[in-house]
Write a protein that holds these residues in place. Sequence first.
Motif: not given
Length: 222
Positions: A162-167
């Motif tokens: 998971x990538x927080x900025x992408x989320x």
Amino acid sequence: MIPVITIDGPSGTGKGTLAALVAERLGWHTLDSGALYRVLGLAAARRGLSCDDPISMAALAATLPVSFAADQVILDGEDVSEAIRTEEAGMAASRVAVHPPVRAALLGWQRRLARPPGLVADGRDMGTVVFPEAPLKIFLDASPDARAERRYKQLKGKGLDANLPNLVADIRERDARDRTRSVAPLIAAADAVLVDSTAMSIVEVLDRVLEEVRRVFPELVL
């Protein structure tokens, strides 16, 4: 009339968890309307259909081979409960939900799920379109950053990348699409109770909503 409680709000606010907890406390049935659109998006992908084609999506929605059993979502005889909870499935759901013929095809299906002793329905337009006469409507919200962080922890807890900025970007994109679609946009019903869960635990949110349940349904024993 069969009593209905609606819980609307954007993606990642915890509507499904809240609906399940409220329904469990009351002994009522639940409707996860978002699961319907997620299943539709998944079924479209598996059939090689475009989620942006309203005609094919409406035809598929009208004959969608889906059923719900306990905590399982069954598509074409297969348990897809986990498959429909991916970020891809969520984005596909948002894409198919913009088509008026799709929403019309699923409207009657959703309303038929209201049965005794009562129903807790969560989604985007439960209180505004599907059950506008519901005596209690909750609009659950939270900041995009808070929702993305919750989703990030959920994915990491499952051992998924998971990538927080992408989320955060995905959530903002989906919010924009849901709030600006021409049919049944994501808005709070005029008589909805607004609950901002940004700084609240699920226990605190549940307690807040149960206060409203007691107010609207004083005859219920909680």
